[in-house]
Design an enzyme around this catalytic site. Structure first.
Site, short mmCIF file in Angstrom:
data_model
loop_
_atom_site.label_atom_id
_atom_site.label_comp_id
_atom_site.label_asym_id
_atom_site.label_seq_id
_atom_site.Cartn_x
_atom_site.Cartn_y
_atom_site.Cartn_z
N CYS A 153 0.86 -1.19 0.00
CA CYS A 153 0.00 0.00 0.00
C CYS A 153 0.89 1.24 0.00
O CYS A 153 2.11 1.13 -0.19
CB CYS A 153 -0.94 0.00 1.21
N ALA A 154 0.31 2.39 0.21
CA ALA A 154 1.08 3.64 0.14
C ALA A 154 2.05 3.79 1.30
O ALA A 154 3.22 4.14 1.11
CB ALA A 154 0.14 4.84 0.06
#
Length: 381
Positions: free
Chosen positions: A76-77
């Site tokens: 994910c980020a």
């Protein structure tokens, strides 16, 4: 099932898996736009995108898309969402589940040193591959001294590497005023007592002192006097400067890449700089030896990485194979490098202002500014 049955994988571990051509399955849970803009690539990397919000109520509906055997990495980020999804996968009975520590932010910042070659009278040159951003930095080491070229902002990597090789950093140099990432050259010079060099034609608006990097000067490194000879090569910027190191290596900055050429529009002066770009590529570089090994400041796609991750090519081969060096019609060249270009880099105007010393964003803001691919090339494939 406890979180002990999943593990965090560092960006360095992922990089080495990619460079060793190890199989890796990735579940990327960022939103679709971010995923399409920028993702982890590799010759044996398989990646699918299922946004996090689609997994909040469970992962059962995606299990058939995820291999039951082999390692699965959730991305994910920033890390939190991928850890949650990894836990969900583990609770579903899947084993060998990992999540990317620090998320894509850590992937964007990791630097992997790769030896580019030896120097004639002793010493070595190393390429630092920022695999998640496509940036390439260099260190020339000779006689207990080092010079760093196009350093990125994570300067500890260079300081630590020089120390491990018993070298003192004496010079830091930027081939041009960068617009896609924040330079670490000046900061590294301040940390180590080195001299910081910058092309003066790119420095009209800088607010700090620097040494003028001009053609004809010969910066030496170490007792063996390995020369770094600057060559004025405008086109990406008006001050862009290439280096010939040890009569073997041509560091081209953002003028010439392995699969493309530099774009002239990131300072808003494409029409003014197209002629300079063509002159550099089709005239000045033509006068150099075909046997020089080109070491650019960026790469666009994973396919440009060679053995061990090194991004390089013989100059003579690029004149045969690089599409940007084979546009004989000047009007066609002008339209190619000034029209239908890829999107400009994220926050490139703010990055230029930072590299001028005119704004001083905090560390987290700098990370946000740099997120995404570099996009310094005319062709992005």
């Amino acid at each position: 099932m406890s979180t002990a049955e999943i593990r965090g994988m560092t960006a360095a571990e992922v990089t080495r898996k990619v460079l060793r051509d190890e199989p890796l399955f990735i579940l990327d849970v960022r939103n679709e736009d971010d995923f399409n803009d920028w993702k982890i690539e590799g010759s044996r990397v398989e990646v699918i995108n299922v946004p996090y919000f689609e997994l909040l109520d469970g992962v059962d509906h995606v299990l058939d898309k995820i291999p039951a055997d082999g390692e699965v990495l959730v991305v994910c980020a920033k890390e939190g969402s991928s850890k949650f999804v990894a836990e969900q996968l583990a609770e579903s009975g899947r084993t060998n589940i990992a999540y990317l520590l620090g998320g894509m932010k850590s992937w964007s910042e990791h630097l992997e040193p790769v030896k580019a070659g030896d120097l004639k009278d002793g010493g070595e040159i190393y390429q630092f591959v920022r695999i998640g951003k496509g940036c390439l930095s260099y260190m020339v080491i000779s006689g207990g001294e080092a010079a760093v070229i196009d350093a990125v902002r994570t300067t500890d990597v260079f300081a630590d590497f020089a120390k491990e090789h018993s070298a003192v950093i004496k010079h830091t140099l930027d081939t041009h005023l960068h617009a896609d990432h924040i330079s670490g050259g000046r900061r590294l010079a301040e940390q180590t007592g080195a001299t910081y060099w910058l092309p003066p034609k790119d420095a009209d608006e800088v607010v700090f002192s620097y040494e003028k990097l001009e053609e004809g000067s010969d910066i030496t490194v170490g007792s063996t006097r390995i020369g770094i000879q600057p060559i004025y090569s405008p086109g990406h910027t008006i001050g862009s400067t290439s280096f010939i190191v040890d009569d073997q290596y041509l560091l081209t900055g953002d003028i010439l890449f392995v699969a493309s050429i530099g774009r002239p529009d990131l300072a808003g002066k494409a029409e003014d700089w197209v002629a300079d770009l063509r002159t550099t590529l089709y005239d000045r570089y033509k006068q150099l030896s075909d046997d020089l090994l080109v070491l650019p400041a960026h790469f666009g796609k994973f396919a440009e990485l060679g053995e061990g991750g090194l991004v390089s090519a013989r100059l003579g081969d690029l004149f045969k194979d690089n599409p940007g060096l084979n546009i004989q019609n000047e009007a066609e060249f002008r339209s190619t490098v000034s029209e239908n270009l890829p999107p400009q880099p994220n926050a490139y105007q703010e990055i230029r202002q930072t590299n001028m010393g005119r704004i001083t964003p905090g560390e987290e803001e700098q990370r946000e500014m740099e997120i995404g691919p570099n996009r310094c090339a005319v062709h992005d494939n």
